[in-house]
Design an enzyme around this catalytic site. Structure first.
Site, short mmCIF file in Angstrom:
data_model
loop_
_atom_site.label_atom_id
_atom_site.label_comp_id
_atom_site.label_asym_id
_atom_site.label_seq_id
_atom_site.Cartn_x
_atom_site.Cartn_y
_atom_site.Cartn_z
N SER A 184 -133.02 -6.00 -54.72
CA SER A 184 -132.39 -6.26 -53.43
C SER A 184 -131.91 -5.02 -52.70
O SER A 184 -131.76 -5.04 -51.49
CB SER A 184 -131.23 -7.24 -53.62
OG SER A 184 -130.34 -6.75 -54.60
N HIS A 212 -135.44 -12.60 -53.75
CA HIS A 212 -135.99 -11.90 -52.58
C HIS A 212 -137.51 -11.96 -52.53
O HIS A 212 -138.12 -11.32 -51.67
CB HIS A 212 -135.53 -10.44 -52.56
CG HIS A 212 -134.09 -10.28 -52.20
ND1 HIS A 212 -133.65 -10.30 -50.89
CD2 HIS A 212 -132.99 -10.13 -52.95
CE1 HIS A 212 -132.33 -10.15 -50.86
NE2 HIS A 212 -131.90 -10.05 -52.11
N LYS A 243 -132.12 -17.55 -48.99
CA LYS A 243 -132.70 -16.37 -48.34
C LYS A 243 -133.87 -16.80 -47.45
O LYS A 243 -133.65 -17.34 -46.38
CB LYS A 243 -133.00 -15.32 -49.38
CG LYS A 243 -131.66 -14.73 -49.87
CD LYS A 243 -131.71 -13.80 -51.02
CE LYS A 243 -130.27 -13.35 -51.32
NZ LYS A 243 -130.08 -12.89 -52.68
C1 LIG Z 1 -128.91 -13.12 -53.49
C2 LIG Z 1 -129.36 -13.04 -54.89
C3 LIG Z 1 -129.00 -14.01 -55.82
C4 LIG Z 1 -128.03 -15.11 -55.49
O1 LIG Z 1 -128.57 -16.08 -54.66
P1 LIG Z 1 -127.60 -17.02 -53.81
O2 LIG Z 1 -128.39 -18.23 -53.52
O3 LIG Z 1 -127.22 -16.25 -52.58
O4 LIG Z 1 -126.40 -17.30 -54.68
C5 LIG Z 1 -129.53 -13.94 -57.10
N1 LIG Z 1 -130.36 -12.93 -57.44
C6 LIG Z 1 -130.72 -11.96 -56.58
C7 LIG Z 1 -131.66 -10.88 -57.02
C8 LIG Z 1 -130.22 -11.98 -55.28
O5 LIG Z 1 -130.56 -11.00 -54.44
#
Ligand SMILES: *Cc1c(COP(=O)(O)O)cnc(C)c1O
Length: 396
Positions: A184, A212, A243
């Site tokens: 990320s 992602h 996302k």
């Molecule tokens: C954003 C993210 C999460 C968490 O996801 P949410 O649905 O926002 O709780 C988990 N793993 C990674 C790699 C992320 O970037």
């Protein structure tokens, strides 16, 4: 009432220390919907700060599906899944998501965070070991701690080091090799084919967190397993609905017995109230839009190439990014904070990312383009990067 000393007074000192070190986070406030341009703190800016990759968070079909579900089915579900909160729409979404991931079954969690943490903790115990990429997400780290399994960290994106760590911990009852599909903060893609091969050689469980990558990589946005043609060789796929899908929630996809076990022992699934029907309906509409509007994914990638090429030709260091996440690595935290502030004043919102999210000497501005940015948005943003970067002496 007797005078009482505030037992939480130490927090004021801790917050003061964060502020002095430039590490106090003060989120900007979004007024109106998110989008390619959006109003933050009263100012319309080009938005390079969201995870709304495909522009679905404010797509009319998702908005309408959410509104209809709220009208027909209510604002809330009324219970946890295992008591009385399993609605037909949740089951339908899980079926759709399993098909999207080419998996036998899927299970919805309150968030991606909860999906990771709850799953790692449910499948492993103290006799086991987790072999985890150094840059894996916080929710994977917390899941490891909850499981009480031993944690062996391998060098970032280094399958040979993962191999060594698996060999060193071969005495464990079970081994889990785990990686983010797309990282990320750097936007690089995990070397999944090599990691899968290593996991298979050691008989380890293979898990990938595609937060992602879902909706971004692979045919139709199916994720990193599809991108690399590794169907059937990754035991646990994590996805988020927060996302690219544009709504909220987390997902696990895999074999039927994995999903059944998580229904029995996945604590965030068991002990947290299920998603409102509007959330599930909007997610289902998002899967429809993904299938019906493939041009969104194409546009996301052409925007990615255009913007990355622009940043590189301006002379910025964009690291090893290969996805719509492109960091502009500047190094120093204070200079990076200033860069972000001046970019915002120039009409571009891209956050400064500093320690402890990244290493102390690798502070960066993180940019994320989305499908809804048009050429004018990207060119205007690049012009601002050029002007502000030059005025701060970061590029020539
Ligand atoms: C954003 C993210 C999460 C968490 O996801 P949410 O649905 O926002 O709780 C988990 N793993 C990674 C790699 C992320 O970037």
């Amino acid at each position: 009432m007797p005078d009482r000393t505030d037992p939480l007074a130490y927090l004021e000192e801790e917050i003061g220390a964060l502020d002095r070190d430039g590490l106090l986070v003060r989120p900007r406030s979004l007024e109106g919907p998110t989008g390619a341009r959006a109003v933050f703190d009263g100012r319309e800016v080009i938005n390079l700060a969201s995870n709304n990759y495909l522009g679905l968070a404010n797509h009319p079909r998702l908005n309408e599906a959410a509104a209809r579900a709220a009208t027909d089915l209510g604002a809330g579900s009324g219970a946890v899944r295992t008591i009385a909160g399993t609605m037909a729409i949740h089951v339908e979404l899980e079926r759709r998501f399993a098909a999207f991931k080419h998996a036998e079954a899927a299970l919805m969690f309150p968030s991606g965070f909860a999906a990771n943490a709850g799953t790692v903790a449910a499948v492993l115990g103290p006799e086991d070991v987790i072999v985890s990429d150094r840059l894996n997400h916080a929710s994977i780290i917390d899941g490891g701690r909850l499981s009480k399994a031993r944690i062996a960290v391998f060098d970032h994106a280094d399958a040979a080091d993962a191999d060594r760590k698996l060999a060193e911990t071969a005495d464990a009852r079970r081994q889990l090799l785990i990686t983010d599909g797309v990282f990320s903060m750097d936007g690089d893609i995990a070397p999944l084919p090599d990691l899968v091969e290593v996991a298979e050689r050691h008989g380890a469980i293979m898990m990938v967190d595609d937060a992602h990558a879902s909706g971004v990589l692979g045919a139709g946005g199916a994720g990193s397993v599809d991108h690399f043609g590794l169907h059937g060789r990754v035991d646990i796929q994590v996805g988020t609905l927060s996302k690219a899908i544009g709504v909220l929630g987390g997902f696990i996809a895999g074999r039927a017995h994995l999903v059944e076990w998580l229904r029995q022992r996945g604590r965030p699934y068991l002990f947290s109230t299920s998603a409102p029907p509007a959330v599930a309906a909007a997610c289902m509409a998002a899967l429809d839009v993904l299938a019906d509007e493939p041009e969104r994914l194409a546009r996301l990638w052409s925007n990615t190439e255009r913007f990355k090429a622009g940043l590189t030709s301006l002379g910025f260091d964009t690291g090893s990014s290969a996805t719509p996440i492109t960091p502009v690595i500047t190094g120093d935290a204070v200079a990076t904070q200033r860069f972000a502030r001046e970019l915002f004043d120039a009409g571009v919102f891209a956050p400064a990312i500093v320690f402890p999210t990244v290493a102390r000497d690798s502070a960066r501005i993180r940019t994320i383009v989305i499908a809804d940015h048009d050429d004018a948005d990207l060119d205007e943003a690049l012009a601002a990067f050029g002007t502000v970067g030059a005025s701060l002496g970061l590029v020539g």
